[in-house]
Design a protein around this motif. Structure first.
Motif, PDB file in Angstrom:
ATOM      1  N   LEU A 724     122.696  43.291  51.441  1.00 43.59           N
ATOM      2  CA  LEU A 724     121.312  43.543  51.793  1.00 43.59           C
ATOM      3  C   LEU A 724     120.954  45.018  51.697  1.00 43.59           C
ATOM      4  O   LEU A 724     119.919  45.396  51.138  1.00 43.59           O
ATOM      5  N   THR A 725     121.810  45.873  52.272  1.00 45.00           N
ATOM      6  CA  THR A 725     121.514  47.316  52.216  1.00 45.00           C
ATOM      7  C   THR A 725     121.556  47.828  50.779  1.00 45.00           C
ATOM      8  O   THR A 725     120.749  48.683  50.401  1.00 45.00           O
ATOM      9  N   LEU A 784     114.134  55.661  54.182  1.00 42.27           N
ATOM     10  CA  LEU A 784     114.866  54.412  54.376  1.00 42.27           C
ATOM     11  C   LEU A 784     116.263  54.498  53.773  1.00 42.27           C
ATOM     12  O   LEU A 784     117.247  54.059  54.375  1.00 42.27           O
ATOM     13  N   VAL A 785     116.346  55.086  52.576  1.00 41.14           N
ATOM     14  CA  VAL A 785     117.662  55.253  51.935  1.00 41.14           C
ATOM     15  C   VAL A 785     118.571  56.112  52.802  1.00 41.14           C
ATOM     16  O   VAL A 785     119.763  55.818  52.986  1.00 41.14           O
ATOM     17  N   ALA A 786     118.051  57.216  53.342  1.00 38.60           N
ATOM     18  CA  ALA A 786     118.846  58.105  54.179  1.00 38.60           C
ATOM     19  C   ALA A 786     119.359  57.401  55.425  1.00 38.60           C
ATOM     20  O   ALA A 786     120.458  57.694  55.920  1.00 38.60           O
ATOM     21  N   GLN A 787     118.550  56.451  55.968  1.00 42.09           N
ATOM     22  CA  GLN A 787     118.976  55.730  57.157  1.00 42.09           C
ATOM     23  C   GLN A 787     120.035  54.690  56.844  1.00 42.09           C
ATOM     24  O   GLN A 787     120.954  54.451  57.635  1.00 42.09           O
ATOM     25  N   GLY A 793     122.125  62.121  47.920  1.00 40.02           N
ATOM     26  CA  GLY A 793     121.850  63.420  47.352  1.00 40.02           C
ATOM     27  C   GLY A 793     121.474  63.320  45.892  1.00 40.02           C
ATOM     28  O   GLY A 793     121.254  62.235  45.350  1.00 40.02           O
ATOM     29  N   ALA A 794     121.394  64.497  45.253  1.00 44.33           N
ATOM     30  CA  ALA A 794     121.024  64.568  43.841  1.00 44.33           C
ATOM     31  C   ALA A 794     121.889  65.608  43.163  1.00 44.33           C
ATOM     32  O   ALA A 794     122.258  66.621  43.775  1.00 44.33           O
ATOM     33  N   ARG A 795     122.207  65.333  41.916  1.00 48.61           N
ATOM     34  CA  ARG A 795     122.916  66.331  41.114  1.00 48.61           C
ATOM     35  C   ARG A 795     122.324  66.345  39.720  1.00 48.61           C
ATOM     36  O   ARG A 795     121.808  65.334  39.228  1.00 48.61           O
ATOM     37  N   TYR A 796     122.390  67.534  39.116  1.00 49.11           N
ATOM     38  CA  TYR A 796     121.782  67.711  37.806  1.00 49.11           C
ATOM     39  C   TYR A 796     122.832  67.596  36.717  1.00 49.11           C
ATOM     40  O   TYR A 796     123.999  67.969  36.895  1.00 49.11           O
ATOM     41  N   THR A 797     122.414  67.088  35.568  1.00 52.92           N
ATOM     42  CA  THR A 797     123.262  66.940  34.389  1.00 52.92           C
ATOM     43  C   THR A 797     122.533  67.568  33.204  1.00 52.92           C
ATOM     44  O   THR A 797     121.315  67.855  33.289  1.00 52.92           O
ATOM     45  N   PRO A 798     123.238  67.795  32.090  1.00 52.86           N
ATOM     46  CA  PRO A 798     122.544  68.325  30.905  1.00 52.86           C
ATOM     47  C   PRO A 798     121.415  67.414  30.432  1.00 52.86           C
ATOM     48  O   PRO A 798     120.458  67.882  29.779  1.00 52.86           O
ATOM     49  N   GLN A 799     121.478  66.102  30.751  1.00 51.95           N
ATOM     50  CA  GLN A 799     120.445  65.167  30.305  1.00 51.95           C
ATOM     51  C   GLN A 799     119.331  64.982  31.336  1.00 51.95           C
ATOM     52  O   GLN A 799     118.331  64.333  31.044  1.00 51.95           O
ATOM     53  N   GLY A 800     119.510  65.470  32.561  1.00 55.85           N
ATOM     54  CA  GLY A 800     118.495  65.264  33.583  1.00 55.85           C
ATOM     55  C   GLY A 800     119.073  65.384  34.973  1.00 55.85           C
ATOM     56  O   GLY A 800     119.647  66.420  35.324  1.00 55.85           O
ATOM     57  N   LYS A 801     118.958  64.289  35.746  1.00 46.26           N
ATOM     58  CA  LYS A 801     119.477  64.322  37.107  1.00 46.26           C
ATOM     59  C   LYS A 801     119.989  62.949  37.484  1.00 46.26           C
ATOM     60  O   LYS A 801     119.711  61.931  36.799  1.00 46.26           O
ATOM     61  N   ILE A 802     120.736  62.875  38.591  1.00 52.25           N
ATOM     62  CA  ILE A 802     121.264  61.630  39.149  1.00 52.25           C
ATOM     63  C   ILE A 802     120.967  61.636  40.639  1.00 52.25           C
ATOM     64  O   ILE A 802     121.313  62.595  41.349  1.00 52.25           O
ATOM     65  N   ILE A 803     120.316  60.559  41.121  1.00 48.02           N
ATOM     66  CA  ILE A 803     120.110  60.361  42.555  1.00 48.02           C
ATOM     67  C   ILE A 803     121.145  59.339  43.002  1.00 48.02           C
ATOM     68  O   ILE A 803     121.260  58.254  42.407  1.00 48.02           O
ATOM     69  N   TRP A 804     121.901  59.677  44.048  1.00 48.18           N
ATOM     70  CA  TRP A 804     122.991  58.806  44.465  1.00 48.18           C
ATOM     71  C   TRP A 804     122.927  58.561  45.972  1.00 48.18           C
ATOM     72  O   TRP A 804     122.380  59.362  46.730  1.00 48.18           O
ATOM     73  N   ALA A 805     123.542  57.446  46.364  1.00 51.68           N
ATOM     74  CA  ALA A 805     123.649  57.084  47.782  1.00 51.68           C
ATOM     75  C   ALA A 805     124.970  56.354  47.988  1.00 51.68           C
ATOM     76  O   ALA A 805     125.340  55.471  47.189  1.00 51.68           O
ATOM     77  N   GLU A 806     125.685  56.730  49.048  1.00 48.44           N
ATOM     78  CA  GLU A 806     126.994  56.147  49.341  1.00 48.44           C
ATOM     79  C   GLU A 806     126.922  55.307  50.602  1.00 48.44           C
ATOM     80  O   GLU A 806     126.213  55.658  51.565  1.00 48.44           O
ATOM     81  N   GLN A 807     127.699  54.214  50.596  1.00 48.29           N
ATOM     82  CA  GLN A 807     127.825  53.364  51.772  1.00 48.29           C
ATOM     83  C   GLN A 807     129.293  53.228  52.130  1.00 48.29           C
ATOM     84  O   GLN A 807     130.153  53.153  51.238  1.00 48.29           O
ATOM     85  N   GLU A 808     129.573  53.230  53.432  1.00 50.17           N
ATOM     86  CA  GLU A 808     130.932  53.056  53.902  1.00 50.17           C
ATOM     87  C   GLU A 808     131.391  51.622  53.652  1.00 50.17           C
ATOM     88  O   GLU A 808     130.635  50.656  53.845  1.00 50.17           O
ATOM     89  N   ILE A 809     132.654  51.482  53.207  1.00 49.76           N
ATOM     90  CA  ILE A 809     133.261  50.173  53.015  1.00 49.76           C
ATOM     91  C   ILE A 809     134.155  49.887  54.204  1.00 49.76           C
ATOM     92  O   ILE A 809     135.043  50.674  54.525  1.00 49.76           O
ATOM     93  N   ALA A 810     133.922  48.767  54.858  1.00 52.94           N
ATOM     94  CA  ALA A 810     134.696  48.445  56.052  1.00 52.94           C
ATOM     95  C   ALA A 810     136.151  48.189  55.658  1.00 52.94           C
ATOM     96  O   ALA A 810     136.409  47.567  54.630  1.00 52.94           O
TER      97      ALA A 810
END
Length: 810
Positions: A724-725, A784-787, A793-810
């Motif tokens: 769901l998340t 909502l994503v931050a919660q 976060g975001a990181r830049y690449t030669p082609q543009g950028k990447i928006i990423w989000a991590e979730q803990e794995i139980a």
């Protein structure tokens, strides 16, 4: 002029006001003549002035000697001696003559001559001479050809403690066999045979007058001759030089102590060196007790100054112990045990400001303070301890402890001069102990600071297997500024860093901590290696402006650094360096290489850009980052050190920690003056079963399909609780990319230590987290994503950028 019997010049021998004075030119012509000269030689000035001075000599002249005297006087040294002069009535006048250094009168070289008749010798009567010889402070004796006493004065009788009647007719070896008699008689025989005197022969011995104390004597021997110039005996003179000899011995001991005490910066070792040096040279038992606060490397001393209460007895520990008896059975406490012994008075002021305590004769029956020390009293009686000196150890207004010297087998009590020596020995040792204490505390603080700033536990996640080794410098400055770190990044990537700050000690360790923190902050901002080093260079420049500079204005802050980022999905490693040695790579087949990113300048110089380099690493490759202390050595250059490093790493070793330890031990078998840091990693790869990706059309209607695919993939991986998340996170990130970014847009799910959702696009504009008001219709997506995510976060690449989000794995 014909001088005879030249004597050394004596500036005070002549008096110009009474002596006969003449002035003679360099050609030997008299140009000046005084009234005293007229009286000495009975010649008026008119008879002498303008004529040759050679007419005044009583014998034939010696031109060579006159020329030599002239040259000496021209050199400014002058000359004096005795010469025979001719009186006006024809008789000879022996005069003491002095010639001055050359000078000029009207351009003519001249010499000033002054003369006087020798003073008459003092005539002494036989009774006066006998009294002088008998009562002289110098011992004198006359020996016959068989070296038997025929005469001696009162002083020599007192020196030896043997009556004159027992000496006469007997030899020295028969009377005092332990006084180097054979050596002394050998010297007298030599004088009888050669006729050459022996002067100032010193020796140490004893006498019946004072059998328990060593005395030093200075003896001279000379032959006695009769009218026929035949040797009839030998005379010797003895002078007691014990005080002079003791002073020399004390000075020699103090000088020797300077090279024997304080050879290491270790408190206990320095204390033991003091005890070892004094036994048996000076004492039979030496005890060094130090305050516990001195031995505590991390605490602050309560009793280090005179601020503490005097009525409280200090707590000390036995730091050193030495005895002439094996095992030191006289001592009540052993090394390391707690003691509270203070000789009278029992007062802390003895340690803080008291003087040395000297008990020349230690009588247990008379010393009331020993009644409070029954065990110590029993040992004093059993082992015959009879004399004691206790000296407080103080340095730089700091009380350190107490040193006690005792004598038992040595029957001679401590003398006042011995107290001076004891104080000097303890003073030297106290300075060394205080230096060691200060160094140990600073070194401990520096090591503690550095170890607290270094990572305590390293993990490379599923991307890398990590092992590290750090070896502090073995140098007076203590630890240095070497550091390393492993920084988890987004997308399963890992940042690797190793650096080296210039210098040693607390300043270097503190600078290292600031740089390590800065690297972590910059790495969290997803900066590529070259940009990260550029920002770090700016930081070092700012730190250098705050720090002092050397004599030529160069900042004293500088560092080298290597930063690399490894991506386990692409198996590519991007790296850049600032004046640091290149990394080492060992592929699974054992091939060793040292990839060299462009060598940027060390941090803190500024003005030059840094460049990055990218390499591909096969899975299970070995990547090593290190500081220069590992490859430099006194017996090899850097290139040889790198070769040896590669040879060791190429040897098969499945245990990465064991390999790391082995590398440091084999390359650096002995301590050296620079820190050593080694970071070893073994690469892993994330295969297709860990990574999936989809291209997303720039159409809002495509969001639902991509969201459904992502949800099914998460469920296939078994992460039902994250479905769901994940659906919500994907929906928000993809929707934002479709609305505000530029194609191509791509969604990637990565299963690693965490579940990562990445959305890439061709736009360089990063989204901004907003806190929407209750009346706003939008602006809540990233919130909502931050919660829901563990972090994003975001990181830049030669082609543009990447928006990423991590979730803990139980």
């Amino acid at each position: 002029m014909n001088p005879v019997d030249p004597e050394p010049a004596d500036p005070g021998r002549f008096d110009a006001s009474t002596d006969a004075v003449a002035v003679v030119t360099g050609a030997g012509v008299v140009t000046g003549w005084t009234r005293a000269a007229e009286e000495l030689l009975g010649r008026a000035a008119g008879e002498v002035v303008g004529r040759s001075a050679a007419r005044l000599l009583a014998g034939p002249g010696d031109p060579a000697r006159v020329a030599w005297i002239a040259e000496r006087c021209r050199a400014g040294m002058g000359w004096s001696g005795q010469v025979p002069l001719l009186h006006g009535d024809g008789h000879r006048v022996d005069a003491d003559l002095r010639v001055s250094a050359a000078f000029r009168i009207g351009g003519t070289e001249s010499f000033l001559l002054s003369a006087r008749q020798p003073r008459q010798r003092w005539a002494v009567g036989q009774s006066v001479l006998d009294g002088f010889l008998t009562r002289s402070p110098v011992g004198m004796a006359v020996m016959d050809l068989d070296l038997r006493y025929v005469w001696l004065n009162d002083t020599l009788e007192k020196f030896g403690g043997i009556p004159r009647e027992q000496r006469l007719g007997r030899r020295l070896s028969e009377l005092l066999p332990g006084l180097q008699a054979e050596t002394i008689e050998g010297l007298m025989r030599k004088v009888l045979v050669t006729g050459i005197p022996v002067t100032d022969y010193e020796y140490v011995g004893w006498s019946w007058a004072d059998p328990h104390r060593r005395h030093a004597y200075s003896t001279s021997f000379f032959p006695l001759v009769d009218a026929a110039d035949d040797v009839t005996g030998v005379c010797y003179m003895v002078l007691d030089v014990t005080e002079r000899w003791n002073a020399r011995q004390l000075l020699a001991l103090v000088n020797e102590a300077g090279t024997s005490i304080g050879r290491t910066l270790d408190v206990l070792r320095t204390a033991q060196e003091l005890a070892d040096f004094a036994v048996p040279r000076f004492a039979d038992l030496v005890i060094v007790d130090l305050l516990e606060t001195v031995l505590d490397t991390g605490g602050h001393g309560t009793w280090l100054t005179d601020a503490g209460p005097a009525h409280v007895r200090p707590v000390m520990r036995r730091a050193a112990l030495k005895s002439v008896r094996e095992g030191a059975p006289e001592a009540v406490a052993g090394v390391g045990e707690r003691v509270d012994f203070l000789p009278p008075p029992h007062d802390l002021h003895l340690l803080i400001s008291g003087e040395a305590i000297h008990i020349p004769v230690l009588d247990p029956a008379d010393e009331l303070w020993l009644a409070q020390e029954p065990e110590r009293l029993a040992n004093i009686r059993e082992y015959g301890i009879h004399s004691l000196i206790s000296v407080p150890m103080r340095a730089r207004n700091t009380a350190l402890g107490l040193t006690t010297f005792m004598r038992s087998l040595n029957p001679v009590p401590f003398q006042p001069d011995d107290v001076l020596l004891a104080r000097e020995l303890v003073a030297r040792a106290a300075l060394c102990v205080d230096n060691a204490r200060r160094y140990t505390r600073e070194h401990t603080a520096a090591v503690t600071l550095q170890r607290s700033l270094l990572p305590h536990a390293l993990t490379g996640g599923t991307a890398l297997e990590v092992a590290s080794s750090y070896l502090p410098a073995d140098a007076p400055g203590g630890v240095g500024g070497d550091w390393f770190d492993v920084i988890p990044l987004s997308g399963g990537r890992v940042g690797l860093v190793v650096g080296d700050v210039v210098g040693h000690g607390l300043a270097a360790a503190a600078t290292m901590g600031r740089l390590r923190t800065a690297v972590q902050t910059l790495a969290d901002m997803e900066m590529p290696p070259d940009d990260l080093l550029a920002h770090l260079d700016d930081l070092v420049l700012r730190l250098g402006e705050e720090e002092p500079r050397d004599d030529i204005g160069t900042p004293l802050v500088g560092a080298t650094c290597l930063y690399a980022v490894y991506d386990p999905v692409t198996r590519r490693c991007t790296m850049a360096r600032a004046g640091h040695p290149p990394p080492v790579v060992v592929t699974p087949d054992g091939a060793v290489s040292f990839p060299e990113p462009p060598a940027g300048p060390p941090l803190g110089l500024g003005g030059m850009a840094f460049e990055a380099m990218e390499i591909e690493l096969p899975e299970n490759s070995l990547l090593g980052l290190y500081t220069d202390g590992l490859i430099e050595g006194a017996d090899h250059d850097v290139a040889r050190g790198m070769d040896r490093l590669g040879e060791i790493l190429a040897q098969p070793e499945p245990d990465l920690r064991a390999l790391c330890t082995s590398v440091v031990r084999r390359l650096v078998p002995v301590p050296q003056a620079d820190d050593i840091a080694l970071l070893l990693t073994r690469t892993r790869a994330l295969g297709p079963d860990h990574v999936v990706s989809w291209d997303v059309p720039a159409d809002p209607a495509a969001v639902a399909d991509v969201r459904a695919r992502a949800t099914r993939q998460v469920e296939e991986w078994g992460f039902w609780e994250l479905a769901l998340t994940t659906e919500l996170i994907v929906s928000e990130l993809v929707t934002n990319a479709v609305r505000y970014a530029e194609p191509p847009i791509r969604l990637r799910l990565l299963r690693d230590a965490r579940l990562t959702c990445e959305v890439s696009d061709a736009s360089s504009t990063a989204p901004r987290l907003r806190h929407a008001r209750s009346t706003d219709e939008g602006g809540r997506g990233l919130f909502l994503v931050a919660q829901l995510a563990h972090r994003w976060g975001a990181r830049y690449t030669p082609q543009g950028k990447i928006i990423w989000a991590e979730q803990e794995i139980a």
